[in-house]
Design an enzyme around this catalytic site. Structure first.
Site, short mmCIF file in Angstrom:
data_model
loop_
_atom_site.label_atom_id
_atom_site.label_comp_id
_atom_site.label_asym_id
_atom_site.label_seq_id
_atom_site.Cartn_x
_atom_site.Cartn_y
_atom_site.Cartn_z
N TYR A 141 17.03 1.08 5.05
CA TYR A 141 15.64 1.32 5.39
C TYR A 141 15.49 2.70 6.01
CZ TYR A 141 14.63 -3.53 4.40
OH TYR A 141 14.48 -4.72 3.76
N TYR A 142 14.34 3.31 5.74
CA TYR A 142 14.10 4.68 6.18
C TYR A 142 12.89 4.77 7.10
CZ TYR A 142 17.60 6.18 2.93
OH TYR A 142 18.80 6.36 2.30
#
Length: 187
Positions: free
Chosen positions: A36-37
């Site tokens: 996830y960013y």
């Protein structure tokens, strides 16, 4: 289209028995690693959005004909939750030929990898829904019942019915993502 999903903690051995009794069709097993960013200028935690790169590897050869076998990488944007009764949100997803290059592009644009969620998934098809038995590293065993739909309420009601047929209480659903649960545990 919306992803209409309900997720609960559940014992997989008992659910496999119940799925067998319901003649649910096996849809294979996969290992998923989701990175996830964080957005460079806004908090996805505050906006209830997510951006991830998912690397998936098929773990068995019993994939059904309509499932893609082997390794694959996908990028996904998930919008905010749309209702209180389920984990329904808009979702945009597409395949990626080179996940490492995409991760480098995101880094050059200011996105930073925030967390990784690793899980083993065993999928079944039942009554128009995908029933997924998830074993999530650091969290344990869960079941997800989901479908894609243009209309939320009938799809949610169908998911409730599937959960009840599996002997589960839909009122015990968890609306947090695995990422959110892992981050909660880390605090």
């Amino acid at each position: 289209m919306y992803e209409v999903e309900m997720k609960l903690r559940a014992d997989h051995d008992r659910l496999r028995e119940r799925l067998g009794a319901l003649n649910a069709g096996s849809a294979g097993r996969v290992r998923q690693v989701d990175t996830y960013y964080d957005h460079p200028t806004r908090s996805f935690a505050d906006t209830d959005e997510a951006l991830r790169i998912r690397r998936e590897t098929a773990e068995s050869e019993d994939e059904s004909e309509d499932d893609e076998a082997g390794d694959r990488t996908r990028v996904t944007y998930k919008g905010p939750l749309l209702e209180a009764e389920s984990k329904t949100r808009a979702e945009l997803e597409t395949g990626v030929a080179d996940g490492e290059t995409l991760a480098s592009i995101l880094g050059k644009l200011g996105f930073e990898a925030a967390a990784t969620v690793e899980k083993d998934r065993e999928r079944f098809r039942y009554d128009g829904y995908t029933v997924t038995l998830d074993t999530v590293s650091g969290l344990g065993e869960f079941v997800e019942v989901e479908t894609e739909a243009e209309t939320i309420e009938p799809a949610r009601e169908g998911a409730v019915d599937v959960l009840e047929q599996l002997g589960l209480d839909p009122d015990t659903q968890i609306r947090r993502s695995y990422l959110g649960l892992l981050l909660d545990d880390a605090e």
